[in-house]
Design an enzyme around this catalytic site. Structure first.
Site, short mmCIF file in Angstrom:
data_model
loop_
_atom_site.label_atom_id
_atom_site.label_comp_id
_atom_site.label_asym_id
_atom_site.label_seq_id
_atom_site.Cartn_x
_atom_site.Cartn_y
_atom_site.Cartn_z
N ASP A 141 0.77 2.79 1.51
CA ASP A 141 1.13 3.86 0.45
C ASP A 141 0.18 4.34 -0.66
OD1 ASP A 141 3.48 2.85 1.91
OD2 ASP A 141 4.64 1.90 0.41
N TYR A 194 11.16 -7.46 4.44
CA TYR A 194 9.88 -7.06 4.26
C TYR A 194 8.92 -8.37 4.36
CZ TYR A 194 5.50 -4.57 3.69
OH TYR A 194 4.24 -4.14 4.03
#
Ligand code: GLA
Length: 338
Positions: free
Chosen positions: A146, A195
């Site tokens: 990201d 995650y």
């Protein structure tokens, strides 16, 4: 001195849950992003946001970014803790990124804050600093995708990220196709916990068969635990799909590129188990729409945005019928003096 920094959000076209095992991903920076405008000086960073009721007030010697309130200020604090700027700043944050949609609004905030506070270095160093900031702020052991996409975006191009070599190769998005996004309407829940679990499962698989980046499908049979085998199979096949997608684009075979996206979704749903029924239903609906070559979830999963690869002429109709929009591959973050 007054400065303004802008950092874009991102969508990942293919290659999810591969970055933290040194794998391949193919995201793009998007036109929507976050702008931080500040006057530098003083010994605190004081920012207000048009999206948040309470401002961020972060001392330059902040010790534990995760303990800062309000929660959005933790990302600012993470950057301050990693950057340790010589001076504070006072200003404002504005954003065109929907929060929690899976478009990396937190990465865009970190990158824009770092630039506004005087970060000096290249795009990779900026991304690495902001990845550490995100990890300290959120406690989620995220990969680099990201932040690297926000820092290194290239107008008109997807970015082939090699997360082991830490290289960024622009892959021009051909004119005849477009990427559209539609929100599933599902707010991402438990995404951070799951995650971390998935990342730990990948690490456990690597302890048995070595780096997943080097593993071949045959190597997976050595994994006795069925869950670890499926997690590893997702990563190994996803890395291969990223390259297959790039090759298909180069050959002008949009059907094949779309099929790689459909397969990616199935793998994230069945082997990696990071999708949700509502996301699956929307992916199926999009994949079946006229002019769509393929569709998949994007990013960490558990809700948020779904994307589709479309014929450029069909893109607006496909997206607007479902309340979505077309993404434009955009340049990375930049600093503008006011
Ligand atoms: C989140 C993380 C990224 C990446 C994706 C899944 O967006 O921040 O590092 O792991 O999930 O591909």
């Amino acid at each position: 001195m007054a400065v303004r920094a802008f950092a874009p959000g991102r969508v990942n076209v293919i290659g999810d849950h591969t970055d933290y095992t040194g794998g391949l991903a193919l995201p793009m920076a998007i036109a929507e992003g976050t702008t931080v405008t500040v006057e530098r000086g003083g010994d605190v960073v004081r920012l207000r946001s048009d999206e948040e009721p309470s401002p961020a007030l972060v001392p330059l010697d902040v010790a534990d970014p995760a303990a800062v309130d309000p929660p959005w200020a933790r990302y600012v604090a993470g950057v301050v803790a990693e950057l340790r700027p010589a001076a504070g700043a006072t200003g404002a944050v504005t954003t065109k990124l929907p929060l929690g949609a899976g478009l990396s609004s937190s990465a865009a905030l970190e990158v824009a804050v770092a630039l506004a506070l005087g970060f000096e270095g290249d795009a990779l160093e900026l991304a690495q600093l902001c990845q550490r900031a995100e990890q300290r702020a959120s406690g989620v052991p995220c990969g680099i995708m990201d932040q690297l996409t926000s820092a290194a975006g290239v107008e008109g191009s997807l970015l082939l990220l090699d997360c082991r070599a830490l290289t960024v190769t622009p892959i021009p998005l051909p004119a005849g196709i477009a990427i559209v996004g539609v929100h599933s309407g599902v707010a991402r829940a438990l995404a951070g916990t799951a995650y971390a679990e998935r990342r730990a499962e990948c690490a456990a698989a690597e302890r048995e068969i070595g780096p997943l980046r080097d593993a071949r499908p045959d190597d997976l049979t050595a994994l006795v635990d069925g869950v670890l085998r499926r997690r590893a199979r997702h990563v190994v096949t996803e890395n291969a799909r990223v390259l297959a997608f790039v090759d298909a684009l180069a050959a002008g075979d949009h059907e094949l590129a779309g099929a790689a996206m459909n397969d990616s979704h199935a793998s994230l749903r069945d082997d990696f188990e990071v999708s949700t029924p509502a996301v699956d239903a929307l992916v199926e609906q999009l994949a079946a729409a006229p002019g769509v070559f393929g569709a998949r979830m994007t990013g960490g999963g558990f809700g948020g945005m779904v994307i589709a690869l479309c014929d450029a002429d069909a893109a607006d109709a496909v997206a607007t019928a479902r309340g979505g929009g077309r993404f434009i591959a955009s340049a990375g973050a930049s600093l503008l003096a006011c």
